[in-house]
Structure formats: structure tokens, C-alpha cells
Design a protein around this motif. Sequence first.
Motif, mmCIF file in Angstrom:
data_model
loop_
_atom_site.group_PDB
_atom_site.id
_atom_site.type_symbol
_atom_site.label_atom_id
_atom_site.label_comp_id
_atom_site.label_asym_id
_atom_site.label_seq_id
_atom_site.Cartn_x
_atom_site.Cartn_y
_atom_site.Cartn_z
ATOM 1 N N TYR A 184 -10.993 22.237 44.782
ATOM 2 C CA TYR A 184 -12.380 21.763 44.844
ATOM 3 C C TYR A 184 -12.632 20.906 43.619
ATOM 4 N N THR A 185 -13.214 19.733 43.828
ATOM 5 C CA THR A 185 -13.542 18.828 42.732
ATOM 6 C C THR A 185 -15.045 18.794 42.550
ATOM 7 N N ALA A 186 -15.485 19.323 41.414
ATOM 8 C CA ALA A 186 -16.917 19.347 41.102
ATOM 9 C C ALA A 186 -17.329 18.007 40.511
ATOM 10 N N PRO A 187 -18.430 17.430 40.970
ATOM 11 C CA PRO A 187 -18.878 16.107 40.494
ATOM 12 C C PRO A 187 -19.530 16.198 39.116
ATOM 13 N N ILE A 188 -18.738 16.561 38.131
ATOM 14 C CA ILE A 188 -19.213 16.669 36.753
ATOM 15 C C ILE A 188 -18.356 15.757 35.893
ATOM 16 N N GLY A 189 -18.982 14.798 35.246
ATOM 17 C CA GLY A 189 -18.226 13.852 34.436
ATOM 18 C C GLY A 189 -17.249 13.075 35.315
ATOM 19 N N SER A 190 -15.986 13.043 34.901
ATOM 20 C CA SER A 190 -14.953 12.372 35.692
ATOM 21 C C SER A 190 -14.448 13.241 36.830
ATOM 22 N N GLY A 191 -14.989 14.469 36.941
ATOM 23 C CA GLY A 191 -14.595 15.381 38.006
ATOM 24 C C GLY A 191 -13.768 16.540 37.490
ATOM 25 N N ILE A 192 -14.267 17.756 37.661
ATOM 26 C CA ILE A 192 -13.513 18.952 37.276
ATOM 27 C C ILE A 192 -12.792 19.466 38.516
ATOM 28 N N SER A 193 -11.474 19.579 38.428
ATOM 29 C CA SER A 193 -10.659 20.028 39.558
ATOM 30 C C SER A 193 -10.400 21.527 39.433
ATOM 31 N N PHE A 194 -10.785 22.266 40.462
ATOM 32 C CA PHE A 194 -10.565 23.708 40.490
ATOM 33 C C PHE A 194 -9.457 24.047 41.489
ATOM 34 N N GLN A 195 -8.700 25.088 41.181
ATOM 35 C CA GLN A 195 -7.663 25.622 42.064
ATOM 36 C C GLN A 195 -7.819 27.132 42.118
ATOM 37 N N ALA A 196 -7.624 27.699 43.306
ATOM 38 C CA ALA A 196 -7.722 29.146 43.470
ATOM 39 C C ALA A 196 -6.673 29.589 44.487
ATOM 40 N N GLY A 197 -5.758 30.472 44.044
ATOM 41 C CA GLY A 197 -4.699 30.948 44.928
ATOM 42 C C GLY A 197 -3.420 31.162 44.160
ATOM 43 N N ARG A 198 -2.306 30.877 44.796
ATOM 44 C CA ARG A 198 -0.996 31.017 44.144
ATOM 45 C C ARG A 198 -0.437 29.624 43.858
ATOM 46 N N PHE A 199 0.021 29.429 42.599
ATOM 47 C CA PHE A 199 0.528 28.122 42.199
ATOM 48 C C PHE A 199 1.640 28.306 41.180
ATOM 49 N N VAL A 200 2.444 27.233 40.967
ATOM 50 C CA VAL A 200 3.534 27.300 40.002
ATOM 51 C C VAL A 200 2.961 27.274 38.591
ATOM 52 N N THR A 201 3.762 27.754 37.646
ATOM 53 C CA THR A 201 3.305 27.865 36.268
ATOM 54 C C THR A 201 3.110 26.503 35.604
ATOM 55 N N LEU A 202 2.271 26.471 34.583
ATOM 56 C CA LEU A 202 2.081 25.257 33.793
ATOM 57 C C LEU A 202 3.235 25.038 32.832
ATOM 58 N N LEU A 203 3.949 26.093 32.477
ATOM 59 C CA LEU A 203 4.980 26.025 31.457
ATOM 60 C C LEU A 203 6.230 25.326 31.983
ATOM 61 N N GLY A 204 6.982 24.730 31.048
ATOM 62 C CA GLY A 204 8.294 24.209 31.379
ATOM 63 C C GLY A 204 8.358 22.712 31.585
ATOM 64 N N ALA A 205 9.512 22.130 31.216
ATOM 65 C CA ALA A 205 9.769 20.720 31.494
ATOM 66 C C ALA A 205 10.181 20.533 32.941
ATOM 67 N N GLU A 206 10.757 21.564 33.556
ATOM 68 C CA GLU A 206 11.208 21.504 34.939
ATOM 69 C C GLU A 206 10.280 22.333 35.819
#
Length: 475
Positions: free
Chosen positions: A217-239
Motif C-alpha cells: 500500500y502506498t500512502a500519499p504522504i510526501g513522495s509516497g510511503i510504501s507499506f508491506q505486510a506479510g512474508r518477505f525476504v530479509t533486508l540484510l545481505g548483498a545477495e
Amino acid sequence: MNRRKTTRVAARLRLIVGVAVIGLLCNANAWAQTTTTTTTKHHHKTVTTTTVVASTSEQQRLDALSGQVNNLQKQTDDTTSEVKKIEAAMTVAQPAASASPVTIGQHVGLAETNIAAIQKNLSDNLGISVHALVDAGYEHNFNQPNGNVNNIRVFDEDGFQLTQGNLHIERDGTVGFVTDLNFGQVANTLSTATHYSNIGTGVGNQWFDPTQYYLTYTAPIGSGISFQAGRFVTLLGAETINTYNNLNFNESKSIIFGFGIPFTHTGIRASYTFNDYVSFTGGLNNGWDDPAAANNGGPNYEGELTLNNKDKSLSLALNGIWGPNLVGKSDSNLGAVDPVATWKPSFVPNLTLQTEYLYASESGPVANGHSGTWSGLAQYLVYDWTPSFESATRGEFFDDADGARTGTSQTLWEITQTLSYKVPEVTGLLARLEYRHDNSSQNYFTNNNFVSPVTGTQHLWHGQDTLDANFIYAF
């Protein structure tokens, strides 16, 4: 069959036959000619007369050669006719609206038209895009380990394998979703990963894993705040786990990726881009690799701060995560910091340098009854020799000081050389050849030695070498 290649073959055949005909005619004329020269002197002038006479036998040979030339010309005409028939059969074109497909080309053309229509309908009416990839190949471990197990590896083993099948479905817009369904060795590894470490990571019996499935969900605030809710891959790592638009530089995964950081999380995230130079992502989740029980004392906190210059030739991603991961022990926290720096120097076009550093620790009785720490450093050197050919070198150290991640107190290092080639005229097809050497400060790597019936153990080696050949098709 490739129409252009078929046309080129026919053209070359006609050229060869033509040259042969000219040569035969030239030789025939030479054979058929005899020359008589008569010289007469008259009033101090010399007159020379040359007469060409064809004998009866030479004339017969000339007639025979002419017959052969006619036969060759007929064969050429027949070949050209057959080539035109094949080209017509392979022409990728759909039949008329009132007709049914007859040739192979018409069947292919009709199928392509139908698929394109479905994709356009999904995109135009629902905003849904569908992509996929298949990664398959053969890997040889020179240790020839019993059970085909490659130690400290994820997503690969000795022998033929379906490394990964991936189906990626997403919907863009104010409200959307992302789904990544994985099959093969990737699904095996992800489905058998443990809560606190990857000691048990390997080949399981689960050939399917819903790796990502989250709402956006993209909230119309500033340039747009992108929200995610569920299962996703980690932010960590180069790969990261491969998708159609991110195949990573190397075929095999780094030790840091497989043993130093988590794979996935379940929770919520929010991302915001401040300007061309700064962006930030923060979130709350259930911990590393989604522990089955949620009563682990509280959520984990994750974050990523990305800094880059205007053309993004230089960037720095500061990643981190921290929180409880032992069920029922809120005072036992697992955390990691993982900065990744990428540099594409302007004075060496087509060169990419990337560096990753990891430091992580977990408090509590996780390694021989006490806390554990581990760290790693990886360096990537990638060069695009041509638009189709790329070489990627990765060198890496991983220190598992307490054995918390690999089950053995050891220092590991590896070096990997990967050659990637985009197959011409086949969009999305990539061929890879990779050599890798792994080494440990301990005897850690299995081989083809049998287990001793006396001690019940197997003699292990300090290292292993593998050679891998894969084809990846992504669209």
C-alpha cells in the motif's frame, strides 16, 4: 528452425553450385580447344593465323559436362523449392480469423497471440504482471561426497539438479501484492531452515515454498510511503533469493547469505525515499526465518538506510536487525549489522566493486551453553566484457567463533569464479559456468570415505572444490 539461418544456407548452396558450374565450363573449354598456328612471311611482313579445332572426343566430353551442369542446376532448383516450403511452414503467423492453424508456425503464432492477449488483459484490467524463471544444471564436487551433500552450501548439491523454479506475480498500484512461489532446491533449503541457525539447512523433501506473499500500500504522504505486510525476504545481505529481475552475480550463494543472516521474515515494513540520495526502510517482524511460535518475547526490529550519489555509481546500504529469537526467553536477543557498499568507477567502464561486512551475535545458551558471535567479509569484482559476457569473482571469509551457525568452531573462506553468457537471439536465456573452492580451519568437509565401523565416524577434509554448469531462463 531459424528462418534467417535457413535462407543463408540456401544462398550459400546456390553460390557454391554457381562457382562449380563456372569452373567446369572453363575447364571444358580448355579441354575442347586445340590450337594450330601458321606463320607466313610476305614482303617483310609476318602474318600469324590461329585456328581452334575441337576434336570429336573432346566434343563428347563437353556435351557430357553440360549434361552434368544441367543436373546440378535441377538439384539446386529442387533444394530452393524445399527450403521455401520449410520457411513457409515455420513462419510464425496466426491463421486467418475463419481458418484453423495448419503449419507449425501458425500454431506457434496463435499460441503467442493468445498469451500476449492474456498478459495484456491482466495488465490493462487488473494491473497484474506475471514473471518466472527456471535454473537447472549439473554440479560436480571433486570430493565426491557420500549422499551428494555440499557442506556450507545452500541451494545446490552434487549432481544434476533443479536449482530453482520461481513464479513471480505482482500487482502495482495504490494497493497491490507480491507473491514469489519457489520450487526445487531453493524450496528444499527454505523449508528446512531452523529458527536460530542454518546448521540443518540442506536438501529436504519439500519441493515447494511460498517464499514471499505480502500486501503493498502506498500512502500519499510526501513522495509516497510504501507499506508491506506479510512474508518477505530479509533486508540484510548483498545477495538475495533469485527472481526474474535479480539473478545475483554468482550461481552459488555466499557463506554469509547461507549461514550469517536470515532468509525471510513475517511482519510489516514501511519505506520512504527522501530524495535522490537518501531512502529508509524500517519494520517489525517475528524474527529470523519465521519461528513457528510467536511467544518469543516480542518483535524484532529491522532497518535499512541507503545513501548514494546522483547517478548511483556509489552507494552504501546500512542494514541491521535486533530482537528476541529464543521461544520463551525475551532476554536472549539476536542481532546483526550488515553494511553493503557498491562502487562503479567512472574511469573503468563496466566494472562493479561490491563489499559486504557482517557482524552478528546472539545472547543466551545458543552455543555450548553460552552466547555466540559470528562475522564475515565478502568482496565482489564484476566486469562486463561485452553486453553478453560477464565475469564475477567473489572472495569471502566467515568466522564462526563459537560454532553457533555451522555447528563447529571454525574459520571458513571461499573463492568463486563465475562466467555468465547471454545466449544470443534467445531473450532471457543465460548460461553459467562456475568454479568454487571452499576451505576451513577444521576438517569439516565430507567426501567419499566410508564411515569407520570402529569409531562410527568419517574422516573429513579441510576443503572442497566444485564445478558447476547451469542454464537460467527468465521472463
